[in-house]
Design an enzyme around this catalytic site. Structure first.
Site, PDB file in Angstrom:
ATOM      1  N   ASP A   1       0.802  -1.124  -0.137  1.00  0.00           N
ATOM      2  CA  ASP A   1       0.074  -0.034   0.036  1.00  0.00           C
ATOM      3  C   ASP A   1       0.927   1.375  -0.064  1.00  0.00           C
ATOM      4  O   ASP A   1       2.060   1.017   0.464  1.00  0.00           O
ATOM      5  CB  ASP A   1      -1.057  -0.061   1.352  1.00  0.00           C
ATOM      6  CG  ASP A   1      -1.921   1.328   1.314  1.00  0.00           C
ATOM      7  OD1 ASP A   1      -2.206   1.651   0.374  1.00  0.00           O
ATOM      8  OD2 ASP A   1      -1.736   1.760   2.483  1.00  0.00           O
TER       9      ASP A   1
ATOM     10  N   ASP B   1      -0.050   5.135   0.854  1.00  0.00           N
ATOM     11  CA  ASP B   1      -0.228   6.115   2.067  1.00  0.00           C
ATOM     12  C   ASP B   1       0.026   5.584   3.362  1.00  0.00           C
ATOM     13  O   ASP B   1      -0.694   4.502   3.696  1.00  0.00           O
ATOM     14  CB  ASP B   1      -1.570   6.748   2.129  1.00  0.00           C
ATOM     15  CG  ASP B   1      -1.646   7.348   0.513  1.00  0.00           C
ATOM     16  OD1 ASP B   1      -0.563   7.623  -0.019  1.00  0.00           O
ATOM     17  OD2 ASP B   1      -2.979   7.583   0.072  1.00  0.00           O
TER      18      ASP B   1
END
Length: 265
Positions: free
Chosen positions: A10, A12
């Site tokens: 991922d 952020d």
């Protein structure tokens, strides 16, 4: 012959410490592309995001606001501003621990794949900067060179897991031997499809699930100046001084409405 493996990240709060999309709000405002009020609202959303205090209703409201804001924004302008300001905006936000982990996976022969609900206009150049082999990101609908405010593909929640499984089919990844990293409970599906899931700076619910499933929990706390670790191209002057017309879709990508996808980044 053994099948290839990958490490899925991922973006952020896993690779970088801020929302990759909202990090550009100051540059967009400086270039006359969004209003000061919109910039301040984005800054507030970034604060809520960073402190982990946003509930689903708040996130829905921000997505609706940013979706309305991005309609009509010029695609070429967005991409150029992101390209020309990327080094200054993203570089200080990258976690040293994430960069080291990517280097270790790469040395072990694994592909690096970034899977993010943020827009491709932001995620793809960040992936290129980090040397990722592949990127999965949200794609906005484009008509006549402008964003409509709708989404063609929303890389969110269960869709991340489906994207990883599709890559496994097309590239041949052995998911049982692959790794995945995320901070958010909405990425549980993404973590479940690999043999080696890791929770990174997890929110409360993901921490609970990780503990119940005996998944390792990692803490990334050291932002790094990436140019010390990865050769980066020199930054060009930004477009802000040109005061180009139109507006920027990158902010709307992450916050796009969910009408075309089920909830669940």
């Amino acid at each position: 012959m053994s099948r290839p493996t990958a490490a899925f990240f991922d973006l952020d709060k896993t690779i970088i410490a801020k929302s990759s999309t909202l990090a550009f709000s100051r540059e967009f405002q400086a270039g006359g592309l969004i209003s000061r009020r919109a910039m301040l609202r984005s800054a507030y959303a970034q604060f809520v995001f960073f402190t982990g205090g946003a509930d689903h209703d708040q996130m829905d409201k921000m997505r609706e606001f940013m979706s309305q804001l991005c309609a009509g924004w010029d695609v070429a302008t967005v991409r150029e501003i992101v390209h020309e300001t990327l080094n200054n905006i993203v570089e200080p936000l990258v976690y040293d621990e994430a960069v080291t982990l990517m280097e270790e996976h790469r040395a072990a022969g694994r592909d690096i794949v970034i899977v993010s609900a943020s827009g491709a206009e932001v995620v793809e150049p960040i992936g290129q900067m980090l040397g990722a082999d592949r990127v999965v990101a949200t794609r906005m609908e484009i008509v006549d060179g402008k964003y409509t405010g709708e989404i063609d593909y929303y890389a969110y929640a269960e869709e991340k897991a489906r994207a990883i499984e599709h890559l496994a089919e097309t590239v041949g990844y052995d998911l049982a031997g692959s790794y995945a990293y995320s901070d958010s409970v909405t990425d549980v599906h993404m973590l479940q499809v690999v043999g080696h899931p890791f929770a990174v700076n997890p929110d409360r619910e993901l921490r609970r699930i990780a503990t119940a499933n005996e998944w390792p929990v990692l803490s990334f706390v050291r932002p790094v100046a990436l140019r010390r670790r990865v050769p980066l191209p020199p930054a060009r002057p930004t477009l802000a001084a040109l005061a180009v017309g139109g507006a920027v879709a990158a902010g709307g990508v992450m916050w796009a409405n969910r009408r075309k996808r089920a909830p669940g980044a």
